[in-house]
Design a protein around this motif. Sequence first.
Motif, PDB file in Angstrom:
ATOM      1  N   MET A   1      71.190  -9.849 -55.088  1.00 45.33           N
ATOM      2  CA  MET A   1      70.124  -8.859 -55.216  1.00 45.33           C
ATOM      3  C   MET A   1      68.748  -9.517 -55.314  1.00 45.33           C
ATOM      4  O   MET A   1      67.792  -9.093 -54.687  1.00 45.33           O
ATOM      5  CB  MET A   1      70.371  -7.973 -56.441  1.00 45.33           C
ATOM      6  N   PHE A   2      68.641 -10.552 -56.120  1.00 43.80           N
ATOM      7  CA  PHE A   2      67.374 -11.266 -56.264  1.00 43.80           C
ATOM      8  C   PHE A   2      67.531 -12.644 -55.631  1.00 43.80           C
ATOM      9  O   PHE A   2      67.757 -13.639 -56.306  1.00 43.80           O
ATOM     10  CB  PHE A   2      66.980 -11.393 -57.730  1.00 43.80           C
ATOM     11  N   CYS A   3      67.410 -12.671 -54.327  1.00 47.70           N
ATOM     12  CA  CYS A   3      67.512 -13.938 -53.613  1.00 47.70           C
ATOM     13  C   CYS A   3      66.436 -14.893 -54.129  1.00 47.70           C
ATOM     14  O   CYS A   3      66.674 -16.078 -54.299  1.00 47.70           O
ATOM     15  CB  CYS A   3      67.345 -13.688 -52.119  1.00 47.70           C
ATOM     16  N   TYR A   4      65.260 -14.357 -54.391  1.00 46.64           N
ATOM     17  CA  TYR A   4      64.175 -15.098 -55.025  1.00 46.64           C
ATOM     18  C   TYR A   4      63.902 -14.426 -56.360  1.00 46.64           C
ATOM     19  O   TYR A   4      63.709 -13.220 -56.422  1.00 46.64           O
ATOM     20  CB  TYR A   4      62.910 -15.084 -54.165  1.00 46.64           C
ATOM     21  N   CYS A   5      63.878 -15.191 -57.413  1.00 46.86           N
ATOM     22  CA  CYS A   5      63.768 -14.624 -58.758  1.00 46.86           C
ATOM     23  C   CYS A   5      62.371 -14.086 -59.040  1.00 46.86           C
ATOM     24  O   CYS A   5      61.377 -14.810 -58.923  1.00 46.86           O
ATOM     25  CB  CYS A   5      64.123 -15.692 -59.798  1.00 46.86           C
ATOM     26  N   PRO A   6      62.277 -12.816 -59.444  1.00 45.22           N
ATOM     27  CA  PRO A   6      60.982 -12.237 -59.790  1.00 45.22           C
ATOM     28  C   PRO A   6      60.388 -12.838 -61.063  1.00 45.22           C
ATOM     29  O   PRO A   6      59.224 -12.607 -61.365  1.00 45.22           O
ATOM     30  CB  PRO A   6      61.273 -10.758 -60.001  1.00 45.22           C
ATOM     31  N   LEU A   7      61.171 -13.604 -61.804  1.00 42.85           N
ATOM     32  CA  LEU A   7      60.687 -14.194 -63.047  1.00 42.85           C
ATOM     33  C   LEU A   7      60.097 -15.586 -62.844  1.00 42.85           C
ATOM     34  O   LEU A   7      59.699 -16.241 -63.800  1.00 42.85           O
ATOM     35  CB  LEU A   7      61.821 -14.262 -64.075  1.00 42.85           C
ATOM     36  N   TYR A   8      60.017 -16.040 -61.620  1.00 42.21           N
ATOM     37  CA  TYR A   8      59.569 -17.405 -61.336  1.00 42.21           C
ATOM     38  C   TYR A   8      58.224 -17.730 -61.994  1.00 42.21           C
ATOM     39  O   TYR A   8      58.039 -18.810 -62.541  1.00 42.21           O
ATOM     40  CB  TYR A   8      59.487 -17.634 -59.825  1.00 42.21           C
ATOM     41  N   LEU A   9      57.295 -16.822 -61.949  1.00 40.06           N
ATOM     42  CA  LEU A   9      55.956 -17.084 -62.495  1.00 40.06           C
ATOM     43  C   LEU A   9      55.886 -16.956 -64.018  1.00 40.06           C
ATOM     44  O   LEU A   9      54.876 -17.314 -64.616  1.00 40.06           O
ATOM     45  CB  LEU A   9      54.923 -16.161 -61.845  1.00 40.06           C
ATOM     46  N   MET A  10      56.947 -16.461 -64.637  1.00 36.79           N
ATOM     47  CA  MET A  10      56.981 -16.329 -66.091  1.00 36.79           C
ATOM     48  C   MET A  10      57.263 -17.675 -66.737  1.00 36.79           C
ATOM     49  O   MET A  10      58.221 -18.349 -66.374  1.00 36.79           O
ATOM     50  CB  MET A  10      58.085 -15.356 -66.503  1.00 36.79           C
ATOM     51  N   GLU A  11      56.427 -18.040 -67.691  1.00 44.61           N
ATOM     52  CA  GLU A  11      56.634 -19.306 -68.386  1.00 44.61           C
ATOM     53  C   GLU A  11      57.917 -19.279 -69.202  1.00 44.61           C
ATOM     54  O   GLU A  11      58.675 -20.238 -69.237  1.00 44.61           O
ATOM     55  CB  GLU A  11      55.431 -19.576 -69.298  1.00 44.61           C
ATOM     56  N   ASP A  12      58.177 -18.135 -69.851  1.00 44.61           N
ATOM     57  CA  ASP A  12      59.370 -17.984 -70.682  1.00 44.61           C
ATOM     58  C   ASP A  12      60.343 -17.018 -70.011  1.00 44.61           C
ATOM     59  O   ASP A  12      60.559 -15.913 -70.473  1.00 44.61           O
ATOM     60  CB  ASP A  12      58.987 -17.478 -72.073  1.00 44.61           C
ATOM     61  N   CYS A  13      60.929 -17.450 -68.917  1.00 41.19           N
ATOM     62  CA  CYS A  13      61.847 -16.587 -68.163  1.00 41.19           C
ATOM     63  C   CYS A  13      63.239 -16.549 -68.782  1.00 41.19           C
ATOM     64  O   CYS A  13      64.019 -15.661 -68.505  1.00 41.19           O
ATOM     65  CB  CYS A  13      61.923 -17.045 -66.719  1.00 41.19           C
ATOM     66  N   GLY A  14      63.560 -17.553 -69.591  1.00 36.18           N
ATOM     67  CA  GLY A  14      64.871 -17.613 -70.216  1.00 36.18           C
ATOM     68  C   GLY A  14      65.909 -18.334 -69.373  1.00 36.18           C
ATOM     69  O   GLY A  14      67.057 -18.470 -69.770  1.00 36.18           O
ATOM     70  N   GLY A  15      65.501 -18.800 -68.219  1.00 33.56           N
ATOM     71  CA  GLY A  15      66.436 -19.455 -67.318  1.00 33.56           C
ATOM     72  C   GLY A  15      66.535 -20.952 -67.533  1.00 33.56           C
ATOM     73  O   GLY A  15      65.780 -21.550 -68.298  1.00 33.56           O
ATOM     74  N   ASN A  16      67.471 -21.539 -66.843  1.00 29.86           N
ATOM     75  CA  ASN A  16      67.723 -22.976 -66.914  1.00 29.86           C
ATOM     76  C   ASN A  16      66.928 -23.667 -65.805  1.00 29.86           C
ATOM     77  O   ASN A  16      67.435 -23.920 -64.730  1.00 29.86           O
ATOM     78  CB  ASN A  16      69.219 -23.245 -66.751  1.00 29.86           C
ATOM     79  N   PHE A  17      65.652 -23.943 -66.077  1.00 30.98           N
ATOM     80  CA  PHE A  17      64.809 -24.583 -65.085  1.00 30.98           C
ATOM     81  C   PHE A  17      64.293 -25.909 -65.624  1.00 30.98           C
ATOM     82  O   PHE A  17      64.417 -26.211 -66.799  1.00 30.98           O
ATOM     83  CB  PHE A  17      63.630 -23.682 -64.696  1.00 30.98           C
ATOM     84  N   ARG A  18      63.705 -26.684 -64.734  1.00 26.19           N
ATOM     85  CA  ARG A  18      63.053 -27.924 -65.142  1.00 26.19           C
ATOM     86  C   ARG A  18      61.754 -28.031 -64.358  1.00 26.19           C
ATOM     87  O   ARG A  18      61.598 -27.395 -63.309  1.00 26.19           O
ATOM     88  CB  ARG A  18      63.951 -29.126 -64.902  1.00 26.19           C
ATOM     89  N   LEU A  19      60.828 -28.803 -64.885  1.00 24.66           N
ATOM     90  CA  LEU A  19      59.562 -29.017 -64.201  1.00 24.66           C
ATOM     91  C   LEU A  19      59.601 -30.354 -63.481  1.00 24.66           C
ATOM     92  O   LEU A  19      59.931 -31.375 -64.073  1.00 24.66           O
ATOM     93  CB  LEU A  19      58.396 -28.978 -65.189  1.00 24.66           C
ATOM     94  N   LEU A  20      59.280 -30.323 -62.210  1.00 24.27           N
ATOM     95  CA  LEU A  20      59.201 -31.527 -61.393  1.00 24.27           C
ATOM     96  C   LEU A  20      57.761 -31.652 -60.908  1.00 24.27           C
ATOM     97  O   LEU A  20      57.321 -30.865 -60.071  1.00 24.27           O
ATOM     98  CB  LEU A  20      60.150 -31.448 -60.197  1.00 24.27           C
ATOM     99  N   ASP A  21      57.041 -32.581 -61.485  1.00 22.95           N
ATOM    100  CA  ASP A  21      55.625 -32.764 -61.155  1.00 22.95           C
ATOM    101  C   ASP A  21      54.850 -31.456 -61.296  1.00 22.95           C
ATOM    102  O   ASP A  21      54.016 -31.114 -60.449  1.00 22.95           O
ATOM    103  CB  ASP A  21      55.460 -33.331 -59.744  1.00 22.95           C
ATOM    104  N   GLY A  22      55.150 -30.695 -62.350  1.00 24.03           N
ATOM    105  CA  GLY A  22      54.454 -29.442 -62.629  1.00 24.03           C
ATOM    106  C   GLY A  22      54.943 -28.249 -61.839  1.00 24.03           C
ATOM    107  O   GLY A  22      54.394 -27.159 -61.958  1.00 24.03           O
ATOM    108  N   ILE A  23      55.979 -28.419 -61.048  1.00 29.18           N
ATOM    109  CA  ILE A  23      56.520 -27.322 -60.240  1.00 29.18           C
ATOM    110  C   ILE A  23      57.870 -26.907 -60.828  1.00 29.18           C
ATOM    111  O   ILE A  23      58.719 -27.745 -61.117  1.00 29.18           O
ATOM    112  CB  ILE A  23      56.687 -27.740 -58.767  1.00 29.18           C
ATOM    113  N   LYS A  24      58.040 -25.619 -60.994  1.00 32.15           N
ATOM    114  CA  LYS A  24      59.263 -25.079 -61.580  1.00 32.15           C
ATOM    115  C   LYS A  24      60.420 -25.200 -60.581  1.00 32.15           C
ATOM    116  O   LYS A  24      60.355 -24.686 -59.473  1.00 32.15           O
ATOM    117  CB  LYS A  24      59.031 -23.610 -61.946  1.00 32.15           C
ATOM    118  N   ASP A  25      61.474 -25.894 -60.995  1.00 35.47           N
ATOM    119  CA  ASP A  25      62.667 -26.061 -60.177  1.00 35.47           C
ATOM    120  C   ASP A  25      63.791 -25.254 -60.807  1.00 35.47           C
ATOM    121  O   ASP A  25      64.280 -25.588 -61.883  1.00 35.47           O
ATOM    122  CB  ASP A  25      63.046 -27.537 -60.093  1.00 35.47           C
TER     123      ASP A  25
END
Length: 82
Positions: A30-54
């Motif tokens: 349903m969400f091929c691209y996550c609508p929460l990407y721009l949220m700093e506190d999305c609650g997901g398991n992400f990491r920052l790579l050179d300031g870019i959310k992965d």
Amino acid sequence: MENSYRFYRNTACEYFPCHKVENKEEFNCMFCYCPLYLMEDCGGNFRLLDGIKDCTGCIIPHKPNGYDYINSKIVEHNRKKK
């Protein structure tokens, strides 16, 4: 779970599934691209790579309850802005 407004599985997609999962039957496209990407506190398991959310390590949008989780985070975010 069958295709609906909360869950959709696109097995015809050349990238399906785009994340490693145990059960492809529960993979939600349903969400091929996550609508929460721009949220700093999305609650997901992400990491920052050179300031870019992965988000490649996160499957929250692709879980069967991903629709409800994402909508609740958007509502929560909007309430904080008031």
